[in-house]
Design a protein around this motif. Structure first.
Motif, PDB file in Angstrom:
ATOM      1  N   LEU A  76       0.871  -1.291   0.061  1.00  0.00           N
ATOM      2  CA  LEU A  76      -0.019   0.049  -0.180  1.00  0.00           C
ATOM      3  C   LEU A  76       0.595   1.264   0.237  1.00  0.00           C
ATOM      4  CD1 LEU A  76      -2.706  -1.265   2.459  1.00  0.00           C
ATOM      5  CD2 LEU A  76      -2.975  -0.785   0.145  1.00  0.00           C
ATOM      6  N   ASN A  77       2.002   1.126   0.519  1.00  0.00           N
ATOM      7  CA  ASN A  77       3.079   2.232   0.372  1.00  0.00           C
ATOM      8  C   ASN A  77       3.426   2.624  -0.801  1.00  0.00           C
ATOM      9  OD1 ASN A  77       3.011   3.033   3.321  1.00  0.00           O
ATOM     10  ND2 ASN A  77       4.684   1.845   3.985  1.00  0.00           N
ATOM     11  N   GLU A  78       3.769   1.282  -1.398  1.00  0.00           N
ATOM     12  CA  GLU A  78       4.275   1.568  -2.903  1.00  0.00           C
ATOM     13  C   GLU A  78       3.298   2.165  -3.831  1.00  0.00           C
ATOM     14  OE1 GLU A  78       6.030  -1.391  -6.126  1.00  0.00           O
ATOM     15  OE2 GLU A  78       5.984  -2.051  -4.210  1.00  0.00           O
ATOM     16  N   GLU A  79       1.829   1.716  -3.523  1.00  0.00           N
ATOM     17  CA  GLU A  79       1.030   2.417  -4.346  1.00  0.00           C
ATOM     18  C   GLU A  79       0.595   3.801  -4.127  1.00  0.00           C
ATOM     19  OE1 GLU A  79      -3.865   1.269  -5.361  1.00  0.00           O
ATOM     20  OE2 GLU A  79      -2.769   0.021  -3.844  1.00  0.00           O
ATOM     21  N   ILE A  80       0.612   4.140  -2.849  1.00  0.00           N
ATOM     22  CA  ILE A  80       0.507   5.735  -2.428  1.00  0.00           C
ATOM     23  C   ILE A  80       1.700   6.592  -3.168  1.00  0.00           C
ATOM     24  CG2 ILE A  80       0.578   7.192  -0.666  1.00  0.00           C
ATOM     25  CD1 ILE A  80      -0.849   5.304   1.139  1.00  0.00           C
ATOM     26  N   GLY A  81       2.973   5.877  -3.010  1.00  0.00           N
ATOM     27  CA  GLY A  81       4.017   6.659  -3.593  1.00  0.00           C
ATOM     28  C   GLY A  81       3.818   6.855  -5.200  1.00  0.00           C
ATOM     29  N   LYS A  82       3.617   5.625  -5.691  1.00  0.00           N
ATOM     30  CA  LYS A  82       3.425   5.752  -7.365  1.00  0.00           C
ATOM     31  C   LYS A  82       2.069   6.616  -7.721  1.00  0.00           C
ATOM     32  CE  LYS A  82       4.877   1.166  -8.202  1.00  0.00           C
ATOM     33  NZ  LYS A  82       4.731  -0.209  -8.878  1.00  0.00           N
ATOM     34  N   LEU A  83       1.039   6.709  -6.968  1.00  0.00           N
ATOM     35  CA  LEU A  83       0.089   7.865  -6.999  1.00  0.00           C
ATOM     36  C   LEU A  83       0.594   9.223  -6.907  1.00  0.00           C
ATOM     37  CD1 LEU A  83      -3.170   5.564  -5.664  1.00  0.00           C
ATOM     38  CD2 LEU A  83      -2.563   6.097  -8.315  1.00  0.00           C
ATOM     39  N   LEU A  84       1.173   9.475  -6.070  1.00  0.00           N
ATOM     40  CA  LEU A  84       1.574  10.804  -5.523  1.00  0.00           C
ATOM     41  C   LEU A  84       2.424  11.323  -6.536  1.00  0.00           C
ATOM     42  CD1 LEU A  84       2.199  10.742  -1.745  1.00  0.00           C
ATOM     43  CD2 LEU A  84       0.186  11.967  -2.787  1.00  0.00           C
ATOM     44  N   ALA A  85       3.282  10.456  -7.034  1.00  0.00           N
ATOM     45  CA  ALA A  85       4.294  10.805  -7.919  1.00  0.00           C
ATOM     46  C   ALA A  85       3.482  11.017  -9.589  1.00  0.00           C
ATOM     47  CB  ALA A  85       5.379   9.763  -8.244  1.00  0.00           C
ATOM     48  N   LYS A  86       2.771  10.231  -9.605  1.00  0.00           N
ATOM     49  CA  LYS A  86       2.080  10.598 -10.908  1.00  0.00           C
ATOM     50  C   LYS A  86       1.111  11.672 -10.806  1.00  0.00           C
ATOM     51  CE  LYS A  86      -1.264   8.314 -13.900  1.00  0.00           C
ATOM     52  NZ  LYS A  86      -2.136   7.004 -14.277  1.00  0.00           N
ATOM     53  N   ILE A 102      -6.420  11.786  -9.137  1.00  0.00           N
ATOM     54  CA  ILE A 102      -5.221  10.791  -8.637  1.00  0.00           C
ATOM     55  C   ILE A 102      -5.301  10.987  -6.953  1.00  0.00           C
ATOM     56  CG2 ILE A 102      -2.895  10.187  -8.588  1.00  0.00           C
ATOM     57  CD1 ILE A 102      -4.175   9.385 -11.203  1.00  0.00           C
ATOM     58  N   LEU A 103      -5.540  12.250  -6.619  1.00  0.00           N
ATOM     59  CA  LEU A 103      -5.096  12.501  -5.117  1.00  0.00           C
ATOM     60  C   LEU A 103      -6.490  12.151  -4.605  1.00  0.00           C
ATOM     61  CD1 LEU A 103      -3.763  16.223  -5.115  1.00  0.00           C
ATOM     62  CD2 LEU A 103      -2.650  13.980  -4.604  1.00  0.00           C
ATOM     63  N   MET A 104      -7.439  11.979  -5.058  1.00  0.00           N
ATOM     64  CA  MET A 104      -8.567  11.345  -4.289  1.00  0.00           C
ATOM     65  C   MET A 104      -8.449   9.721  -4.284  1.00  0.00           C
ATOM     66  SD  MET A 104     -11.736  13.304  -6.414  1.00  0.00           S
ATOM     67  CE  MET A 104     -13.082  12.359  -5.666  1.00  0.00           C
ATOM     68  N   GLU A 105      -7.836   9.365  -5.164  1.00  0.00           N
ATOM     69  CA  GLU A 105      -7.380   7.653  -5.224  1.00  0.00           C
ATOM     70  C   GLU A 105      -6.357   7.383  -4.159  1.00  0.00           C
ATOM     71  OE1 GLU A 105      -6.208   5.951  -8.849  1.00  0.00           O
ATOM     72  OE2 GLU A 105      -7.949   6.916 -10.034  1.00  0.00           O
ATOM     73  N   VAL A 106      -5.399   8.298  -3.980  1.00  0.00           N
ATOM     74  CA  VAL A 106      -4.568   8.367  -2.846  1.00  0.00           C
ATOM     75  C   VAL A 106      -5.245   8.290  -1.371  1.00  0.00           C
ATOM     76  CG1 VAL A 106      -2.601   9.589  -1.636  1.00  0.00           C
ATOM     77  CG2 VAL A 106      -2.732   9.399  -4.215  1.00  0.00           C
ATOM     78  N   GLU A 107      -6.295   8.944  -1.231  1.00  0.00           N
ATOM     79  CA  GLU A 107      -6.942   9.230   0.163  1.00  0.00           C
ATOM     80  C   GLU A 107      -7.558   7.606   0.379  1.00  0.00           C
ATOM     81  OE1 GLU A 107      -6.918  11.312   2.368  1.00  0.00           O
ATOM     82  OE2 GLU A 107      -5.817  12.624   1.110  1.00  0.00           O
TER      83      GLU A 107
END
Length: 272
Positions: A76-86, A102-107
């Motif tokens: 989940l950390n990896e998924e958050i990091g990839k979404l934030l970078a995108k 994308i930020l809504m998906e991060v939440e």
């Protein structure tokens, strides 16, 4: 990574010349590029395995159940990091609406991470939970912490090192497919040329066999003609000899007959 100055010449004009020339014939520089990237990725994978071994030796051993829960938090950390970078990349490009999505998906992923962390915390003692649990990034061999914040995750997954290794691995996969296709085509061309050469050799052998057969046939015909001619000559010679013997015999017979008649006449005259 500090690899030093590249020894190659980076020139767009030369690259365009190569792309034009490669359409006319295969230069197989893709094979050299694939070998270079494979050695580079192999070194990165070697460092990843060494880092994993080092972590296994230094970090406190945990049960398989707790390890699976920790792995879920890492994912989940990896998924958050990839979404934030995108999201940061889209914002820098001016695509604000897509960045907000994308930020809504991060939440949503953060909420899942919070639940996963609670499960992980409840599965082990508090003292052990406070220890930083590390893992090794499978892409670039960097260390990632279980309790890394969003900024640290975004910096890692959006950083040049991680993105550079992603690009290298994708390029390597592309080169492997390209080289495999070209080698298959080359093998097919080689097989086709060999079949054509064997077919030509068979035709040449057949033609040579026919030529040899014709030569043998002509030779046999010549021998037969010579044999028949010799037989005729022998028969002529035999008939000629037979006639000569017959003439000589008749000549001797006549001479003998004349001599006999002459002797008879002489005896008759004597008695008279």
């Amino acid at each position: 990574m500090d690899l030093g100055e590249c020894t190659k010449i980076h020139d767009l004009a030369l690259r365009a010349d190569y792309e034009i020339a490669s359409k006319e014939r295969d230069l197989f520089f893709e094979l050299d590029a694939m070998d270079h990237l494979e050695s580079f990725i192999a070194e990165c994978d070697r460092r990843t395995e060494l880092a994993k071994k080092r972590l296994a030796e230094t970090q406190e051993e945990i049960s398989a159940e707790v390890s699976a829960k920790a792995e879920k938090v890492h994912e989940l950390n990896e998924e958050i990091g990839k979404l934030l970078a995108k999201a940061e990349q889209l914002g820098a490009e001016g695509n604000v609406d897509e960045s907000q999505k994308i930020l809504m998906e991060v939440e949503k992923v953060r909420a899942k991470k919070k639940e996963a962390e609670e499960e992980y915390r409840n599965s082990m003692p508090a003292s052990s939970f406070q220890q930083q649990k590390l893992r090794v990034c499978e892409v670039c061999s960097a260390y990632l912490g279980l309790h890394d914040n969003d900024r640290r995750l975004a910096d890692h997954f959006g950083g040049k090192l991680h993105l550079g290794f992603i690009q290298i691995r994708e390029k390597l996969d592309q080169l492997r497919k390209t080289v495999a296709e070209k080698q298959e085509k080359r093998n097919q061309d080689r097989l086709r040329r060999r079949e054509e050469r064997e077919r030509e050799e068979r035709l040449s052998r057949r033609s040579g066999s026919r030529t040899r057969d014709r030569r043998r046939s002509r030779s046999r015909d010549r021998r037969r003609r010579r044999s028949r001619s010799a037989s005729r000559e022998r028969r002529k010679l035999s008939r000629s000899r037979s006639r000569d013997r017959h003439r000589r015999h008749r000549s001797r017979s006549r001479s003998h007959s004349r001599g006999h008649r002459r002797a008879s006449r002489d005896r008759s005259a004597k008695y008279k």
